[in-house]
Write an enzyme that holds these catalytic residues in place. Sequence first.
Site, short mmCIF file in Angstrom:
data_model
loop_
_atom_site.label_atom_id
_atom_site.label_comp_id
_atom_site.label_asym_id
_atom_site.label_seq_id
_atom_site.Cartn_x
_atom_site.Cartn_y
_atom_site.Cartn_z
N GLU A 229 -6.78 4.28 7.85
CA GLU A 229 -6.66 5.72 7.54
C GLU A 229 -7.93 6.24 6.89
O GLU A 229 -8.32 7.39 7.10
CB GLU A 229 -5.41 5.95 6.66
CG GLU A 229 -4.14 5.80 7.48
CD GLU A 229 -2.93 5.32 6.70
OE1 GLU A 229 -2.92 5.41 5.46
OE2 GLU A 229 -1.98 4.84 7.36
N GLU B 66 -5.09 -5.37 10.59
CA GLU B 66 -4.13 -4.30 10.80
C GLU B 66 -4.50 -3.53 12.07
O GLU B 66 -5.31 -2.58 12.01
CB GLU B 66 -4.14 -3.34 9.62
CG GLU B 66 -3.80 -3.98 8.29
CD GLU B 66 -3.25 -2.96 7.31
OE1 GLU B 66 -2.15 -3.19 6.82
OE2 GLU B 66 -3.91 -1.94 7.06
N LYS C 258 0.05 4.22 -0.30
CA LYS C 258 -0.63 5.39 0.28
C LYS C 258 -0.46 6.61 -0.63
O LYS C 258 -0.40 6.45 -1.84
CB LYS C 258 -0.12 5.66 1.71
CG LYS C 258 -0.09 4.40 2.57
CD LYS C 258 0.10 4.69 4.02
CE LYS C 258 0.32 3.39 4.77
NZ LYS C 258 0.16 3.54 6.20
N SER D 280 3.54 -2.22 10.52
CA SER D 280 4.98 -2.12 10.78
C SER D 280 5.73 -3.43 10.47
O SER D 280 6.65 -3.81 11.20
CB SER D 280 5.23 -1.68 12.23
OG SER D 280 4.68 -0.39 12.44
N GLY E 280 2.23 2.08 10.73
CA GLY E 280 3.14 3.22 10.56
C GLY E 280 3.79 3.69 11.85
O GLY E 280 4.37 4.78 11.88
N HIS F 153 -9.38 0.62 4.96
CA HIS F 153 -8.10 0.88 5.62
C HIS F 153 -8.33 1.82 6.81
O HIS F 153 -9.17 2.71 6.75
CB HIS F 153 -7.11 1.50 4.63
CG HIS F 153 -5.72 1.54 5.16
ND1 HIS F 153 -5.29 2.53 6.02
CD2 HIS F 153 -4.67 0.71 4.99
CE1 HIS F 153 -4.02 2.30 6.34
NE2 HIS F 153 -3.62 1.19 5.72
N ASN G 160 0.86 -1.18 0.00
CA ASN G 160 0.00 0.00 0.00
C ASN G 160 0.90 1.23 0.00
O ASN G 160 1.48 1.57 1.03
CB ASN G 160 -0.89 -0.03 1.25
CG ASN G 160 -1.70 1.24 1.42
OD1 ASN G 160 -1.82 2.04 0.51
ND2 ASN G 160 -2.27 1.41 2.61
#
Length: 254
Positions: free
Chosen positions: A97, A165, A12, A211, A171, A95, A10
């Site tokens: 985010e 996730e 992003k 991560s 991240g 996701h 991904n």
Amino acid sequence: MKRTPLIAGNWKMNTTVPEACSLAKAILAGMEPADGTETVICPPFVSLAPLHEVLAESPVKLGAQNMYFKPKGAFTGEVSASMIKPFCSYVILGHSERRQVFGESNELINAKIIAAVEAGLKPILCLGESLEQRKAGKAVDTVTGQLLSCLAEIRQTSGLVIAYEPVWAIGTGVNAGVDEVCQIMQALRAAVAGMYGTGAGEEVRLLYGGSVTAENAASYLSQPVIDGALLGGASLDPDQFTTIIKLAAAAKNI
Ligand code: PEP
């Protein structure tokens, strides 16, 4: 059941079109031919068409990072399933985010999954608990609850990929413990089996994301219940990305 390992990147909101083309070429240069794993790159929308050309003769597939559930119309800034389908096999949906920054709900994600499946796209459905939910002992309930809501009214799961996730691991450099991940994966597989039957529970591919690096990837990929990884930061580094693909092939004895 033998499930094909899947490593998805991904990217992003990173890479211009020229940068995306260079990165894709570097990834292709570092890959082993036909190693039995499946590789998916999810660049920004504007790079889907150019990367479709770059990856044309390669086994690497493309995915989008998002889409809207309506087929067309007055939805400024959105992109439909039929717009990405010529380039993509996969689409990341839900996701964290998208959930956190853009306020996406399980209901919206559900509508997107329905539209993706209708268009012949394979959803990579992202699920994960917050740190507060984990600390409160609610990780399994949170994630299985998200699964039930996101899959409401969906009659079959063929091709569905689920990425676990944890929000606190994305991240942050703080990856989840292997035992914690396996516990969630077992609960997810059982939930899919409960909804769609034992075969579907066996068939669905489960990825861990959060991560993951070339250093820690093998600890997840060596677990039979984990079928691959969804990578953010590591997917922007061709050496790490291709190392993780090779680790997946080795861990799954292909
Ligand atoms: C992600 O964005 O899906 C992700 C897992 O990011 P990172 O690998 O950087 O934690």
